[in-house]
Design a protein around this motif. Sequence first.
Motif, PDB file in Angstrom:
ATOM      1  N   UNK A   1      -5.713  -9.030   4.404  1.00  0.00           N
ATOM      2  CA  UNK A   1      -5.748  -7.633   3.985  1.00  0.00           C
ATOM      3  C   UNK A   1      -4.747  -6.751   4.726  1.00  0.00           C
ATOM      4  N   UNK A   2      -4.711  -6.868   6.065  1.00  0.00           N
ATOM      5  CA  UNK A   2      -3.798  -6.011   6.815  1.00  0.00           C
ATOM      6  C   UNK A   2      -2.355  -6.298   6.457  1.00  0.00           C
ATOM      7  N   UNK A   3      -2.029  -7.557   6.349  1.00  0.00           N
ATOM      8  CA  UNK A   3      -0.664  -7.931   6.006  1.00  0.00           C
ATOM      9  C   UNK A   3      -0.328  -7.482   4.597  1.00  0.00           C
ATOM     10  N   UNK A   4      -1.291  -7.605   3.697  1.00  0.00           N
ATOM     11  CA  UNK A   4      -1.069  -7.183   2.317  1.00  0.00           C
ATOM     12  C   UNK A   4      -0.826  -5.671   2.243  1.00  0.00           C
ATOM     13  N   UNK A   5      -1.621  -4.905   2.983  1.00  0.00           N
ATOM     14  CA  UNK A   5      -1.432  -3.451   2.987  1.00  0.00           C
ATOM     15  C   UNK A   5      -0.051  -3.083   3.506  1.00  0.00           C
ATOM     16  N   UNK A   6       0.373  -3.757   4.552  1.00  0.00           N
ATOM     17  CA  UNK A   6       1.690  -3.470   5.113  1.00  0.00           C
ATOM     18  C   UNK A   6       2.785  -3.827   4.119  1.00  0.00           C
ATOM     19  N   UNK A   7       2.602  -4.939   3.414  1.00  0.00           N
ATOM     20  CA  UNK A   7       3.599  -5.363   2.432  1.00  0.00           C
ATOM     21  C   UNK A   7       3.679  -4.383   1.274  1.00  0.00           C
ATOM     22  N   UNK A   8       2.522  -3.923   0.807  1.00  0.00           N
ATOM     23  CA  UNK A   8       2.501  -2.949  -0.288  1.00  0.00           C
ATOM     24  C   UNK A   8       3.126  -1.636   0.158  1.00  0.00           C
ATOM     25  N   UNK A   9       2.832  -1.201   1.373  1.00  0.00           N
ATOM     26  CA  UNK A   9       3.426   0.035   1.864  1.00  0.00           C
ATOM     27  C   UNK A   9       4.942  -0.084   1.934  1.00  0.00           C
TER      28      UNK A   9
END
Length: 386
Positions: A20-28
Motif C-alpha cells: 500500500x505505501x509503495x503503491x501510494x507513492x507510485x500513484x503520487x
Amino acid sequence: MALGALLGVVSGCDSDDPAADSRSAAVQRVLDRRAAAVLARDTAAYRATGGADPYLLLDLAEVPLDSWAYELTRIDGSGARVSADAELRYRVDGYDKAPVVAARTLTLQRTDGHWRVIGDEPAKKSGQQLWEQGKVTAVKGSHSLVLGVGQQKSVLRSYAELADDAVPAVQDAWGDRWARRIVVLVPKSLDGMGGLLGAPASGYQGIAAVTTGEAGGSASAPADRVVINPEAYGVLGTFGKQVVLTHETAHVATRAVTSAATPLWLSEGYADWTGYRNTGRTPGQAAPELRRAVQEGTAPAALPEDADFGFSSDAAKLARAYESGWLACRMIADQWGEAKLNAFYAAVGGHKQRSGAVDGALQSVLGIGEQDFVARWRDYVRTQLG
C-alpha cells in the motif's frame, strides 16, 4: 510559473512493489508528472501519464496558470486497478493568491509496472472545472479575466468591459480592502452553469449570475469566481448586465468580512445597493415587486429570512426579498451615511454567530436597536414606494 518541487519528480520509474505505501507513492509520482506536464504544456508527457482527458491541454491552452498540483488523499482497491481521491490545487496567474482546491476522483490502471490515469472526474457533490466543458477562450480586461466555453470572443470581451466598470464602482463604494480583480466564468449553457456549481441546473434558471467563494476568506484566499448563466444574463440589456456584474463584484469585495453571522438580506441587499448606486434608478424602478406589495397593502412587516432567498422559491417572493434587503441598506446609507453602512456590514460579519449579530452591530455602529431599525425600515419602504 510555479513548478516548484514538481520538477524533481518528472523523471523516474514507478515502483513494482504492490504494498500500500509503495503503491501510494507510485500513484503520487504519476500525479506529480501529470501536473508538471500541464504546467509545461507538454502534450506527450501528459499523455504518457494516462488516457484520461486527452484534450485537457488544448482546452486549457488560454488559461494563464501559475501552479497546478495533485495531492493524493485516499486509494481504494487492490490489484491492477484502483480508485483514488485527490485534491487538485491550481492558481490562475495574477488572480489567485492561494490555490483553488477541487476534489477529484481518479481511476488508475497498472500495466507493465506503470500506473496510468484512465479516469479523472469531479468528486461526488463537487463541481466541474470550466475546461471540462470544452475549449476555454480567455479575455483579459484591466481588472478582470473572463473565461468562456462555447462563447464568441466578442461576447466575452463585452463582459470584460462590464467587469472593468464594475470593479472601480465597487471600489468607490466599499474601498480598497480587496484584490480589485475578478474572474468571470461563462459556460455554454444553463446546464454548464449547474455543472460548474455541482448542483441541478434547474435551481439556477432565471438567475443571471452567482459568485462562488468561501465566506470569511482571508486576503490570501483564491479569487472568487463569478459564474454567468448565459441564458438569463444574455437576454439582459446593457444596464441590467452592468447592475448584475457590479452586484456580484460587491460579493467578491466583501467576502472577507462576510460570515455565517451575516444574514442574506444584508449581503444581498448590500450587493444590490452597490449595483444600483449612482445609476439614477428610483426605488420604484428598482423595487417593482415591493412597490406592488405596498400599493396592495401587503408590505412585509419584517426583513426577509435567509430561506426567502432560495433560487427555487416563487419569483415574486424572491424579488421582494432582494428588494427589501436593498432598501434596508439604502436606508442606512441615506440616514447614517455610506461609511456607516460599510462599518455596519463589517461589524455584523465580525460576530462569531448569527444570534445577536445584527442587533449588536446596530447598537454599536448606528446607535439603534433592532426593533426600532425594523420599524424605521417599514416606514422607509412605505415612504419610498407608496
